[in-house]
Design a protein around this motif. Structure first.
Motif, PDB file in Angstrom:
ATOM      1  N   THR A  30      55.361  -8.143  31.996  1.00  0.00           N
ATOM      2  CA  THR A  30      55.324  -6.541  31.733  1.00  0.00           C
ATOM      3  C   THR A  30      55.154  -5.860  30.455  1.00  0.00           C
ATOM      4  OG1 THR A  30      57.632  -6.175  31.667  1.00  0.00           O
ATOM      5  CG2 THR A  30      56.898  -6.380  33.595  1.00  0.00           C
ATOM      6  N   ALA A  31      55.163  -6.662  29.323  1.00  0.00           N
ATOM      7  CA  ALA A  31      54.936  -6.185  27.857  1.00  0.00           C
ATOM      8  C   ALA A  31      54.701  -7.251  26.930  1.00  0.00           C
ATOM      9  CB  ALA A  31      56.172  -5.403  27.622  1.00  0.00           C
ATOM     10  N   CYS A  32      54.129  -6.857  25.796  1.00  0.00           N
ATOM     11  CA  CYS A  32      53.922  -8.009  24.887  1.00  0.00           C
ATOM     12  C   CYS A  32      54.758  -7.385  23.517  1.00  0.00           C
ATOM     13  CB  CYS A  32      52.384  -8.346  24.558  1.00  0.00           C
ATOM     14  SG  CYS A  32      51.656  -8.874  26.212  1.00  0.00           S
ATOM     15  N   ARG A  33      54.439  -8.412  22.646  1.00  0.00           N
ATOM     16  CA  ARG A  33      55.207  -7.952  21.316  1.00  0.00           C
ATOM     17  C   ARG A  33      54.054  -6.909  20.733  1.00  0.00           C
ATOM     18  NH1 ARG A  33      54.508 -13.583  18.654  1.00  0.00           N
ATOM     19  NH2 ARG A  33      53.401 -13.816  20.486  1.00  0.00           N
ATOM     20  N   ASN A  34      54.625  -6.211  19.816  1.00  0.00           N
ATOM     21  CA  ASN A  34      53.927  -5.116  19.138  1.00  0.00           C
ATOM     22  C   ASN A  34      52.582  -5.818  18.266  1.00  0.00           C
ATOM     23  OD1 ASN A  34      53.188  -2.684  18.120  1.00  0.00           O
ATOM     24  ND2 ASN A  34      54.225  -2.937  15.928  1.00  0.00           N
ATOM     25  N   GLY A  35      51.322  -5.130  18.645  1.00  0.00           N
ATOM     26  CA  GLY A  35      49.902  -5.709  18.170  1.00  0.00           C
ATOM     27  C   GLY A  35      49.318  -6.723  19.174  1.00  0.00           C
ATOM     28  N   TRP A  36      50.107  -7.152  20.173  1.00  0.00           N
ATOM     29  CA  TRP A  36      49.596  -8.085  21.210  1.00  0.00           C
ATOM     30  C   TRP A  36      49.154  -7.046  22.520  1.00  0.00           C
ATOM     31  CZ3 TRP A  36      48.749 -13.420  20.664  1.00  0.00           C
ATOM     32  CH2 TRP A  36      49.044 -14.007  19.603  1.00  0.00           C
ATOM     33  N   ASN A  37      48.185  -7.512  23.309  1.00  0.00           N
ATOM     34  CA  ASN A  37      47.853  -6.687  24.698  1.00  0.00           C
ATOM     35  C   ASN A  37      48.209  -7.414  25.931  1.00  0.00           C
ATOM     36  OD1 ASN A  37      46.234  -4.082  23.146  1.00  0.00           O
ATOM     37  ND2 ASN A  37      46.016  -6.076  21.921  1.00  0.00           N
ATOM     38  N   LEU A  38      48.588  -6.848  26.730  1.00  0.00           N
ATOM     39  CA  LEU A  38      48.868  -7.514  28.102  1.00  0.00           C
ATOM     40  C   LEU A  38      47.694  -7.537  28.802  1.00  0.00           C
ATOM     41  CD1 LEU A  38      50.913  -8.709  29.906  1.00  0.00           C
ATOM     42  CD2 LEU A  38      51.311  -6.549  30.827  1.00  0.00           C
ATOM     43  N   ILE A  39      47.197  -8.750  29.215  1.00  0.00           N
ATOM     44  CA  ILE A  39      46.082  -9.054  30.136  1.00  0.00           C
ATOM     45  C   ILE A  39      46.239 -10.093  31.038  1.00  0.00           C
ATOM     46  CG2 ILE A  39      43.485  -9.555  30.122  1.00  0.00           C
ATOM     47  CD1 ILE A  39      43.081  -8.731  27.296  1.00  0.00           C
ATOM     48  N   ASN A  40      46.414  -9.614  32.212  1.00  0.00           N
ATOM     49  CA  ASN A  40      46.495 -10.420  33.488  1.00  0.00           C
ATOM     50  C   ASN A  40      47.675 -11.387  33.134  1.00  0.00           C
ATOM     51  OD1 ASN A  40      44.152  -9.341  34.560  1.00  0.00           O
ATOM     52  ND2 ASN A  40      42.992 -10.894  33.637  1.00  0.00           N
ATOM     53  N   GLY A  41      48.819 -10.694  32.903  1.00  0.00           N
ATOM     54  CA  GLY A  41      50.329 -11.718  32.778  1.00  0.00           C
ATOM     55  C   GLY A  41      50.243 -12.311  31.393  1.00  0.00           C
ATOM     56  N   ARG A  42      49.325 -12.370  30.591  1.00  0.00           N
ATOM     57  CA  ARG A  42      49.355 -13.070  29.118  1.00  0.00           C
ATOM     58  C   ARG A  42      49.212 -11.943  28.084  1.00  0.00           C
ATOM     59  NH1 ARG A  42      45.510 -17.936  29.014  1.00  0.00           N
ATOM     60  NH2 ARG A  42      44.007 -16.437  29.962  1.00  0.00           N
TER      61      ARG A  42
END
Length: 161
Positions: A30-42
Motif C-alpha cells: 500500500t505504500a513505499c519508502r520516501n522517494g519511491w513510487n507504488l506501481i502495481n504492488g511494487r
C-alpha cells in the motif's frame, strides 16, 4: 497463516485492523519508502544520475532493489508516466534486462521471469556484438532496445519494500 483463518480472526477485530491484517497476509503493498513510487504492488524509483548499466544496478542494490523488471504493458506505461512526471519527457533509461550471461537469453536482474517484452522492431539486434543491456523509451516508438552497457544514462529501480 491461511487466509481463511485470518478472515475468521477478523470477526473479532475492528474492520480497520482486519483490513490491515488481510492486506499484510495477501502480500499486497500500500505504500513505499520516501522517494519511491507504488506501481502495481511494487516500489519504483527514477534515478536521474547518468551511470553505466552495471553501476546503475549496483546503485539500485545499495537502495534495497534492482534495476526495474517490467511484467506487463501496464507496468511499462506506469513506469513511463513516472519518468515523464520527473523529467517532463521520456528519456532513454536503463531497466534490468540483460543477456550478458548468454547471448540472446534475456533475463531480469531481480531474478523474476521475463514473460512480457516490448522490443522495438528489429530489436534486440546486438549491433556490433556488444549490446547486452536493456534500455526503455528508445526511438519514436518508445520501446525496448539492447544497448551498450558502458553508455551512461538514467535508470529505474524496483524494490519489493
Amino acid at each position: 497463516m491461511r487466509n481463511e483463518t485470518a478472515a475468521s480472526l477478523c470477526c473479532a477485530a475492528s474492520s480497520l485492523t482486519c483490513g490491515f491484517l488481510l492486506f499484510k497476509i495477501s502480500g499486497l503493498k500500500t505504500a513505499c519508502r520516501n522517494g519511491w513510487n507504488l506501481i502495481n504492488g511494487r516500489c519504483f524509483k527514477y534515478v536521474p544520475s547518468r551511470m553505466t548499466w552495471a553501476k546503475a544496478e549496483r546503485n539500485c542494490i545499495s537502495m534495497g532493489g534492482n534495476l526495474a523488471s517490467v511484467h506487463s504493458s501496464e507496468d511499462y506505461y506506469d513506469i513511463q508516466s513516472l519518468i515523464r512526471r520527473v523529467t517532463h519527457e521520456l528519456k532513454e533509461t536503463w531497466i534490468g534486462g540483460s543477456d550478458a550471461a548468454e547471448e540472446g537469453n534475456w533475463s531480469w536482474s531481480d531474478g523474476t521471469l521475463m514473460t512480457f517484452t516490448n522490443w522495438c522492431p528489429g530489436e534486440p539486434n546486438n549491433a556490433g556484438r556488444g549490446q547486452h543491456c536493456m534500455q526503455m523509451n528508445h526511438s519514436g516508438e518508445k520501446c525496448w532496445d539492447d544497448y551498450g552497457c558502458t553508455v551512461k544514462q538514467p535508470s529505474v529501480c524496483v524494490s519489493k519494500n
